[in-house]
Design a protein around this motif. Sequence first.
Motif, PDB file in Angstrom:
ATOM      1  N   ILE A   1       0.833  -1.200   0.000  1.00 21.20           N
ATOM      2  CA  ILE A   1       0.000   0.000   0.000  1.00 21.20           C
ATOM      3  C   ILE A   1       0.870   1.254   0.000  1.00 21.20           C
ATOM      4  CG2 ILE A   1      -1.798   1.284   1.222  1.00 21.20           C
ATOM      5  CD1 ILE A   1      -2.721  -1.359  -0.197  1.00 21.20           C
ATOM      6  N   LYS A   2       1.987   1.212   0.696  1.00 20.66           N
ATOM      7  CA  LYS A   2       2.889   2.365   0.692  1.00 20.66           C
ATOM      8  C   LYS A   2       3.390   2.647  -0.731  1.00 20.66           C
ATOM      9  CE  LYS A   2       6.636   4.381   3.278  1.00 20.66           C
ATOM     10  NZ  LYS A   2       7.546   4.258   4.401  1.00 20.66           N
ATOM     11  N   GLU A   3       3.694   1.596  -1.473  1.00 24.87           N
ATOM     12  CA  GLU A   3       4.119   1.780  -2.867  1.00 24.87           C
ATOM     13  C   GLU A   3       2.981   2.347  -3.696  1.00 24.87           C
ATOM     14  OE1 GLU A   3       4.393   1.268  -6.999  1.00 24.87           O
ATOM     15  OE2 GLU A   3       3.051  -0.015  -5.846  1.00 24.87           O
TER      16      GLU A   3
ATOM     17  N   MET B   1       1.369   3.438   6.255  1.00 23.29           N
ATOM     18  CA  MET B   1       1.281   3.197   4.813  1.00 23.29           C
ATOM     19  C   MET B   1       1.127   4.457   3.979  1.00 23.29           C
ATOM     20  SD  MET B   1      -1.084  -0.237   4.751  1.00 23.29           S
ATOM     21  CE  MET B   1      -2.456   0.414   5.674  1.00 23.29           C
ATOM     22  N   VAL B   2       0.661   5.523   4.576  1.00 21.10           N
ATOM     23  CA  VAL B   2       0.372   6.737   3.810  1.00 21.10           C
ATOM     24  C   VAL B   2       1.422   7.791   4.120  1.00 21.10           C
ATOM     25  CG1 VAL B   2      -1.326   8.553   3.385  1.00 21.10           C
ATOM     26  CG2 VAL B   2      -2.089   6.220   3.862  1.00 21.10           C
ATOM     27  N   LYS B   3       2.198   8.119   3.110  1.00 21.97           N
ATOM     28  CA  LYS B   3       3.201   9.157   3.308  1.00 21.97           C
ATOM     29  C   LYS B   3       2.596  10.505   2.936  1.00 21.97           C
ATOM     30  CE  LYS B   3       5.385   8.074  -1.106  1.00 21.97           C
ATOM     31  NZ  LYS B   3       6.616   7.656  -1.739  1.00 21.97           N
ATOM     32  N   LYS B   4       3.049  11.529   3.601  1.00 18.95           N
ATOM     33  CA  LYS B   4       2.506  12.859   3.382  1.00 18.95           C
ATOM     34  C   LYS B   4       3.533  13.721   2.647  1.00 18.95           C
ATOM     35  CE  LYS B   4      -0.403  12.369   7.353  1.00 18.95           C
ATOM     36  NZ  LYS B   4      -0.538  12.507   8.758  1.00 18.95           N
ATOM     37  N   VAL B   5       3.076  14.348   1.597  1.00 19.28           N
ATOM     38  CA  VAL B   5       3.900  15.254   0.811  1.00 19.28           C
ATOM     39  C   VAL B   5       3.148  16.578   0.763  1.00 19.28           C
ATOM     40  CG1 VAL B   5       5.073  15.610  -1.385  1.00 19.28           C
ATOM     41  CG2 VAL B   5       4.717  13.285  -0.535  1.00 19.28           C
ATOM     42  N   PRO B   6       3.354  17.454   1.757  1.00 20.21           N
ATOM     43  CA  PRO B   6       2.506  18.636   1.900  1.00 20.21           C
ATOM     44  C   PRO B   6       2.408  19.527   0.661  1.00 20.21           C
ATOM     45  CG  PRO B   6       3.952  18.402   3.800  1.00 20.21           C
ATOM     46  CD  PRO B   6       4.357  17.365   2.793  1.00 20.21           C
ATOM     47  N   GLN B   7       3.462  19.656  -0.118  1.00 20.15           N
ATOM     48  CA  GLN B   7       3.415  20.553  -1.264  1.00 20.15           C
ATOM     49  C   GLN B   7       2.528  20.017  -2.388  1.00 20.15           C
ATOM     50  OE1 GLN B   7       6.250  19.282   0.026  1.00 20.15           O
ATOM     51  NE2 GLN B   7       7.257  21.022   0.972  1.00 20.15           N
TER      52      GLN B   7
END
Length: 139
Positions: A68-70, A100-106
Amino acid sequence: MKYNPKFNIWLDNNVLIAMVKGSWTELDAKDYARDFKAAAIPLTGGDWANITFLENWHLGVPGIEPIIKELVGWTIEHNLRYSAHVYWPNTVKEFQLDKMVKKVPQRFELQRFMHPQQAFDWLETHGFNTDNQQRLAVD
């Protein structure tokens, strides 16, 4: 024995909607990632959004986490801008989801909601409208 998938995925304008259920194995996560990507392909030429209904999802084995991370990384690389998770607060569920969920604020924003209408309203404020919200009543 007929395989019963633990998810439903459909498109509504430029919003991919997923409803997940049950306890997941690695096979469930692989099937979900494959079907999610296939459904999202028509959206990847521009910005798009996602709503995932997790109320009936009961966690998964640790082996689902890298899959799921991928998938999350793939969605962000392919222009997913807003994602809404809908479920009643659950510390254990949040713990696994956070892994599993990465955050990319921009480029990407994730919000959690307790009620489906809140998620639809939030996406609408960002220009992502849906036509067929009544589909939620099916499951």
